[in-house]
Design a protein around this motif. Structure first.
Motif, PDB file in Angstrom:
ATOM      1  N   SER A  27      10.161   0.609   0.224  1.00 52.17           N
ATOM      2  CA  SER A  27      11.473   0.112  -0.653  1.00 52.17           C
ATOM      3  C   SER A  27      12.393  -0.580   0.507  1.00 52.17           C
ATOM      4  O   SER A  27      12.968  -1.403   0.158  1.00 52.17           O
ATOM      5  CB  SER A  27      12.087   1.516  -1.329  1.00 52.17           C
ATOM      6  OG  SER A  27      12.709   2.355  -0.364  1.00 52.17           O
ATOM      7  N   SER A  28      12.585   0.092   1.661  1.00 52.76           N
ATOM      8  CA  SER A  28      13.389  -0.576   2.504  1.00 52.76           C
ATOM      9  C   SER A  28      12.942  -1.858   3.395  1.00 52.76           C
ATOM     10  O   SER A  28      13.615  -2.902   3.661  1.00 52.76           O
ATOM     11  CB  SER A  28      14.058   0.411   3.600  1.00 52.76           C
ATOM     12  OG  SER A  28      13.048   0.719   4.423  1.00 52.76           O
TER      13      SER A  28
ATOM     14  N   ILE B 276       0.818  -1.179   0.118  1.00 57.26           N
ATOM     15  CA  ILE B 276       0.148   0.013   0.012  1.00 57.26           C
ATOM     16  C   ILE B 276       0.913   1.111  -0.093  1.00 57.26           C
ATOM     17  O   ILE B 276       0.660   2.275  -0.781  1.00 57.26           O
ATOM     18  CB  ILE B 276      -0.969   0.178   1.188  1.00 57.26           C
ATOM     19  CG1 ILE B 276      -1.882  -1.148   1.106  1.00 57.26           C
ATOM     20  CG2 ILE B 276      -1.643   1.333   1.138  1.00 57.26           C
ATOM     21  CD1 ILE B 276      -2.658  -1.393   2.635  1.00 57.26           C
ATOM     22  N   ALA B 277       2.036   1.272   0.744  1.00 53.90           N
ATOM     23  CA  ALA B 277       2.848   2.267   0.843  1.00 53.90           C
ATOM     24  C   ALA B 277       3.488   2.696  -0.373  1.00 53.90           C
ATOM     25  O   ALA B 277       3.539   3.590  -0.916  1.00 53.90           O
ATOM     26  CB  ALA B 277       3.874   2.046   1.823  1.00 53.90           C
ATOM     27  N   ALA B 278       3.971   1.580  -1.368  1.00 52.33           N
ATOM     28  CA  ALA B 278       4.132   1.417  -2.590  1.00 52.33           C
ATOM     29  C   ALA B 278       3.326   2.203  -3.510  1.00 52.33           C
ATOM     30  O   ALA B 278       3.771   3.129  -4.380  1.00 52.33           O
ATOM     31  CB  ALA B 278       4.769   0.193  -3.092  1.00 52.33           C
ATOM     32  N   ASP B 279       2.147   2.121  -3.223  1.00 56.57           N
ATOM     33  CA  ASP B 279       1.179   2.538  -4.053  1.00 56.57           C
ATOM     34  C   ASP B 279       0.726   4.090  -3.849  1.00 56.57           C
ATOM     35  O   ASP B 279       0.358   4.977  -4.708  1.00 56.57           O
ATOM     36  CB  ASP B 279      -0.238   1.747  -3.904  1.00 56.57           C
ATOM     37  CG  ASP B 279      -0.232   0.517  -4.570  1.00 56.57           C
ATOM     38  OD1 ASP B 279       0.730   0.263  -5.387  1.00 56.57           O
ATOM     39  OD2 ASP B 279      -1.357  -0.209  -4.406  1.00 56.57           O
ATOM     40  N   TRP B 280       1.039   4.536  -2.661  1.00 56.47           N
ATOM     41  CA  TRP B 280       0.824   5.726  -2.098  1.00 56.47           C
ATOM     42  C   TRP B 280       1.693   6.808  -2.076  1.00 56.47           C
ATOM     43  O   TRP B 280       1.573   7.826  -1.410  1.00 56.47           O
ATOM     44  CB  TRP B 280      -0.126   5.625  -1.044  1.00 56.47           C
ATOM     45  CG  TRP B 280      -1.725   5.271  -1.622  1.00 56.47           C
ATOM     46  CD1 TRP B 280      -2.066   3.970  -1.592  1.00 56.47           C
ATOM     47  CD2 TRP B 280      -2.707   6.143  -2.046  1.00 56.47           C
ATOM     48  NE1 TRP B 280      -3.534   4.007  -2.184  1.00 56.47           N
ATOM     49  CE2 TRP B 280      -3.714   5.550  -2.410  1.00 56.47           C
ATOM     50  CE3 TRP B 280      -2.731   7.569  -2.252  1.00 56.47           C
ATOM     51  CZ2 TRP B 280      -4.927   5.941  -2.817  1.00 56.47           C
ATOM     52  CZ3 TRP B 280      -4.149   8.316  -2.774  1.00 56.47           C
ATOM     53  CH2 TRP B 280      -5.009   7.182  -2.930  1.00 56.47           C
ATOM     54  N   HIS B 281       3.027   6.437  -1.798  1.00 51.17           N
ATOM     55  CA  HIS B 281       4.157   7.286  -1.612  1.00 51.17           C
ATOM     56  C   HIS B 281       4.247   8.634  -2.473  1.00 51.17           C
ATOM     57  O   HIS B 281       3.737   8.533  -3.688  1.00 51.17           O
ATOM     58  CB  HIS B 281       5.544   6.621  -1.633  1.00 51.17           C
ATOM     59  CG  HIS B 281       5.936   6.212  -3.083  1.00 51.17           C
ATOM     60  ND1 HIS B 281       6.832   7.186  -3.609  1.00 51.17           N
ATOM     61  CD2 HIS B 281       6.113   4.984  -3.401  1.00 51.17           C
ATOM     62  CE1 HIS B 281       7.110   6.470  -4.681  1.00 51.17           C
ATOM     63  NE2 HIS B 281       6.668   5.105  -4.734  1.00 51.17           N
TER      64      HIS B 281
END
Length: 99
Positions: free
Chosen positions: A29-30, A12-17
């Motif tokens: 990413s980390s 979800i973080a990858a979709d919304w950063h």
């Protein structure tokens, strides 16, 4: 309500950063969350919730991510409280408790 897994939180973080300089990008990413990033991640999520037209599905995903970070924040606070209590009960002396 159940908290999402770390793997789901990363997705979800990858979709919304908001770009590679943001806290959500660093988390996605980390795979790790530094204590200083937690409030930045929550702020970025709040910004996405207030500024973006969001479908009901995406709204639910973002709210799950918010709860994930809030639960981490609670765990960090509890760890700090318990650590302080342990130090106080041991006379503020650090000791090696490994076997």
């Amino acid at each position: 309500m159940r908290t999402i897994t770390t793997k789901t939180a990363h997705a979800i973080a990858a979709d919304w950063h908001g770009g590679q300089w943001t806290a959500l990008y660093a988390f996605a990413s980390s795979g790790q969350l530094q204590a200083a990033q937690e409030p930045l991640c929550l702020a970025e999520i709040a910004e996405n919730l207030s500024n973006s037209p969001i479908s009901p599905v995406q709204l639910k995903r973002l709210q799950s991510l918010k709860r994930f970070f809030e639960s981490i924040k609670s765990m960090i606070q509890l760890t700090l409280i318990l650590g302080i209590k342990c130090l106080k009960s041991s006379g503020n002396k650090l000791s090696n408790v490994s076997g």
